[in-house]
Design a protein around this motif. Structure first.
Motif, PDB file in Angstrom:
ATOM      1  N   ALA A   1      35.336  42.961  39.081  1.00 20.58           N
ATOM      2  CA  ALA A   1      35.300  43.543  40.420  1.00 20.58           C
ATOM      3  C   ALA A   1      34.354  42.780  41.346  1.00 20.58           C
ATOM      4  CB  ALA A   1      34.892  45.010  40.335  1.00 20.58           C
ATOM      5  N   GLU A   2      33.190  42.379  40.838  1.00 16.80           N
ATOM      6  CA  GLU A   2      32.233  41.681  41.693  1.00 16.80           C
ATOM      7  C   GLU A   2      32.782  40.343  42.164  1.00 16.80           C
ATOM      8  OE1 GLU A   2      29.444  42.753  43.100  1.00 16.80           O
ATOM      9  OE2 GLU A   2      30.086  44.667  42.242  1.00 16.80           O
ATOM     10  N   GLU A   3      33.516  39.645  41.311  1.00 17.45           N
ATOM     11  CA  GLU A   3      34.113  38.369  41.715  1.00 17.45           C
ATOM     12  C   GLU A   3      35.217  38.587  42.738  1.00 17.45           C
ATOM     13  OE1 GLU A   3      35.121  35.404  38.905  1.00 17.45           O
ATOM     14  OE2 GLU A   3      33.563  35.982  37.482  1.00 17.45           O
ATOM     15  N   TRP A   4      35.998  39.644  42.560  1.00 17.84           N
ATOM     16  CA  TRP A   4      37.042  39.978  43.541  1.00 17.84           C
ATOM     17  C   TRP A   4      36.413  40.255  44.901  1.00 17.84           C
ATOM     18  CZ3 TRP A   4      42.225  40.247  44.402  1.00 17.84           C
ATOM     19  CH2 TRP A   4      42.680  41.104  45.405  1.00 17.84           C
ATOM     20  N   LYS A   5      35.321  41.003  44.914  1.00 17.67           N
ATOM     21  CA  LYS A   5      34.659  41.343  46.176  1.00 17.67           C
ATOM     22  C   LYS A   5      34.091  40.100  46.856  1.00 17.67           C
ATOM     23  CE  LYS A   5      33.354  45.866  44.334  1.00 17.67           C
ATOM     24  NZ  LYS A   5      32.236  46.700  43.812  1.00 17.67           N
TER      25      LYS A   5
ATOM     26  N   ILE B   1      41.613  44.863  38.272  1.00 15.58           N
ATOM     27  CA  ILE B   1      40.254  44.595  38.713  1.00 15.58           C
ATOM     28  C   ILE B   1      39.361  45.635  38.043  1.00 15.58           C
ATOM     29  CG2 ILE B   1      38.720  44.450  40.707  1.00 15.58           C
ATOM     30  CD1 ILE B   1      41.275  43.977  42.408  1.00 15.58           C
ATOM     31  N   THR B   2      38.427  45.188  37.246  1.00 15.99           N
ATOM     32  CA  THR B   2      37.637  46.126  36.435  1.00 15.99           C
ATOM     33  C   THR B   2      36.146  45.996  36.735  1.00 15.99           C
ATOM     34  OG1 THR B   2      37.508  44.546  34.596  1.00 15.99           O
ATOM     35  CG2 THR B   2      39.336  46.120  34.580  1.00 15.99           C
ATOM     36  N   GLU B   3      35.460  47.126  36.716  1.00 15.07           N
ATOM     37  CA  GLU B   3      34.030  47.151  37.003  1.00 15.07           C
ATOM     38  C   GLU B   3      33.183  46.745  35.806  1.00 15.07           C
ATOM     39  OE1 GLU B   3      32.119  47.473  39.529  1.00 15.07           O
ATOM     40  OE2 GLU B   3      33.538  48.031  41.100  1.00 15.07           O
ATOM     41  N   ASN B   4      33.722  46.870  34.593  1.00 15.75           N
ATOM     42  CA  ASN B   4      32.937  46.490  33.421  1.00 15.75           C
ATOM     43  C   ASN B   4      33.855  46.164  32.249  1.00 15.75           C
ATOM     44  OD1 ASN B   4      33.489  49.078  31.962  1.00 15.75           O
ATOM     45  ND2 ASN B   4      32.245  49.937  33.626  1.00 15.75           N
ATOM     46  N   SER B   5      33.249  45.596  31.207  1.00 11.87           N
ATOM     47  CA  SER B   5      34.014  45.146  30.042  1.00 11.87           C
ATOM     48  C   SER B   5      34.587  46.306  29.236  1.00 11.87           C
ATOM     49  CB  SER B   5      33.138  44.278  29.144  1.00 11.87           C
ATOM     50  OG  SER B   5      31.982  44.994  28.715  1.00 11.87           O
TER      51      SER B   5
ATOM     52  N   ALA C   1      38.356  34.130  42.362  1.00 14.12           N
ATOM     53  CA  ALA C   1      37.883  34.980  41.261  1.00 14.12           C
ATOM     54  C   ALA C   1      38.655  34.668  39.983  1.00 14.12           C
ATOM     55  CB  ALA C   1      38.061  36.454  41.630  1.00 14.12           C
ATOM     56  N   GLU C   2      37.936  34.536  38.884  1.00 18.71           N
ATOM     57  CA  GLU C   2      38.571  34.173  37.618  1.00 18.71           C
ATOM     58  C   GLU C   2      39.519  35.265  37.135  1.00 18.71           C
ATOM     59  OE1 GLU C   2      37.447  33.155  32.946  1.00 18.71           O
ATOM     60  OE2 GLU C   2      35.903  33.887  34.336  1.00 18.71           O
ATOM     61  N   ILE C   3      40.718  34.844  36.735  1.00 18.34           N
ATOM     62  CA  ILE C   3      41.671  35.748  36.089  1.00 18.34           C
ATOM     63  C   ILE C   3      41.657  35.455  34.597  1.00 18.34           C
ATOM     64  CG2 ILE C   3      44.072  36.509  35.913  1.00 18.34           C
ATOM     65  CD1 ILE C   3      44.528  35.496  38.735  1.00 18.34           C
ATOM     66  N   ARG C   4      41.375  36.462  33.800  1.00 19.00           N
ATOM     67  CA  ARG C   4      41.404  36.307  32.354  1.00 19.00           C
ATOM     68  C   ARG C   4      42.718  36.861  31.813  1.00 19.00           C
ATOM     69  NH1 ARG C   4      36.595  38.194  33.758  1.00 19.00           N
ATOM     70  NH2 ARG C   4      37.198  40.340  33.295  1.00 19.00           N
ATOM     71  N   GLY C   5      43.297  36.135  30.878  1.00 19.46           N
ATOM     72  CA  GLY C   5      44.483  36.639  30.195  1.00 19.46           C
ATOM     73  C   GLY C   5      45.798  36.034  30.638  1.00 19.46           C
ATOM     74  N   LEU C   6      45.800  35.347  31.776  1.00 19.39           N
ATOM     75  CA  LEU C   6      47.039  34.708  32.247  1.00 19.39           C
ATOM     76  C   LEU C   6      46.991  33.212  31.970  1.00 19.39           C
ATOM     77  CD1 LEU C   6      47.880  36.341  35.713  1.00 19.39           C
ATOM     78  CD2 LEU C   6      48.882  36.844  33.489  1.00 19.39           C
ATOM     79  N   ASN C   7      47.947  32.706  31.238  1.00 20.60           N
ATOM     80  CA  ASN C   7      47.991  31.283  30.950  1.00 20.60           C
ATOM     81  C   ASN C   7      48.439  30.457  32.157  1.00 20.60           C
ATOM     82  OD1 ASN C   7      47.240  31.701  28.248  1.00 20.60           O
ATOM     83  ND2 ASN C   7      49.378  32.048  27.636  1.00 20.60           N
ATOM     84  N   LEU C   8      49.175  31.099  33.058  1.00 16.22           N
ATOM     85  CA  LEU C   8      49.767  30.363  34.169  1.00 16.22           C
ATOM     86  C   LEU C   8      48.743  29.984  35.231  1.00 16.22           C
ATOM     87  CD1 LEU C   8      52.524  29.288  35.046  1.00 16.22           C
ATOM     88  CD2 LEU C   8      52.888  31.425  36.293  1.00 16.22           C
TER      89      LEU C   8
END
Length: 249
Positions: A221-225, A190-194, A231-238
């Motif tokens: 982080a904002e989407e998680w909150k 979960i990251t606060e920025n790019s 909340a969108e997960i980037r990087g996982l194909n599954l």
């Protein structure tokens, strides 16, 4: 679970005590969002009565307001349930730890998470199972670990909340530790920025473990909150969200 006068403890209070036992702190905002019932005024009264009754007490840091830890009667309840209670959270870590815990509690409430443990719990139990061996940095634990309940199976997920950025060196060591570990099916950052996300991705490339490409995902982080389920997960194909990921494992 009952109070000393024999009155039964409500489900919301029971869950709030359990939450504080796991996290070490609860703010008024978290009580209102997750545990309080009825109008805002009634939620505030409920919390005040719990503090007056010794279930919770004010955080010992004088500069903090609307922040509470377990009280003497709350501790008795914890001991009665044979739970373990973590030490209260220092002020500088409260926002970080509550961001992680609130999201996991919401996942649990929607039956996507069947069990979760905070870093403080893992440290307190000196868990060997989820310990990460960081080269030149000793052992560490994820910010949290949870069991994601899928349609046909379950998966062990490590959660890392990067509220502030670390050096590339530290990310490289952390990613290497995850590469060496066989305990986790997925690792969610979960990251606060790019910028923080880019540093973690650089660490993945630096380690050069191709398996990590399908194992590590990123959530804003904002989407998680707002809603950890969608909340969108980037990087996982599954899966593109935790809800979708649960449907596919």
């Amino acid at each position: 679970m009952r109070y000393r006068n024999g009155r039964k403890v409500s489900s919301s209070v029971f869950q709030a005590v359990r939450y504080v036992a796991k996290v070490g702190v609860i703010t008024r905002g978290t009580w209102n969002e997750l545990f309080g019932k009825g109008s805002l005024r009634w939620k505030q009264k409920q919390l005040r009565l719990l503090v007056e009754g010794g279930i919770f007490k004010s955080h010992p840091c004088d500069s903090l307001v609307d922040t509470f830890i377990i009280g003497h009667l709350g501790l008795e309840m914890i001991q009665e349930q044979n739970w373990r209670s973590v030490y209260f959270v220092q002020p500088q870590f409260i926002k970080h730890d509550e961001t992680v815990a609130k999201g996991l509690y919401k996942l649990e409430r929607h039956a996507l998470c069947t069990r979760w443990m905070t870093e403080r719990e893992l440290k307190g139990q000196n868990s060997a199972t989820f310990k990460l061996n960081v080269q030149e940095g000793g052992a560490k634990y994820p910010d949290a670990v949870f069991k994601l309940q899928g349609t046909l199976a379950s998966a062990i997920v490590a959660l890392e909340y990067e509220k502030t950025g670390k050096t590339n060196w530290r990310y490289n060591k952390a990613i290497k530790a995850y590469s060496d570990s066989g305990e986790f099916h997925f690792v969610l950052y979960i990251t606060e920025n790019s910028t923080i996300e880019a540093r973690v991705k650089r660490g993945i490339r630096y380690i050069g473990d191709a398996r990590l490409g399908s194992k590590i995902g990123f959530i804003d982080a904002e989407e998680w909150k707002k809603n950890p389920l969608t909340a969108e997960i980037r990087g996982l194909n599954l899966g593109k969200s935790i809800s979708e990921l649960a449907q596919r494992i």
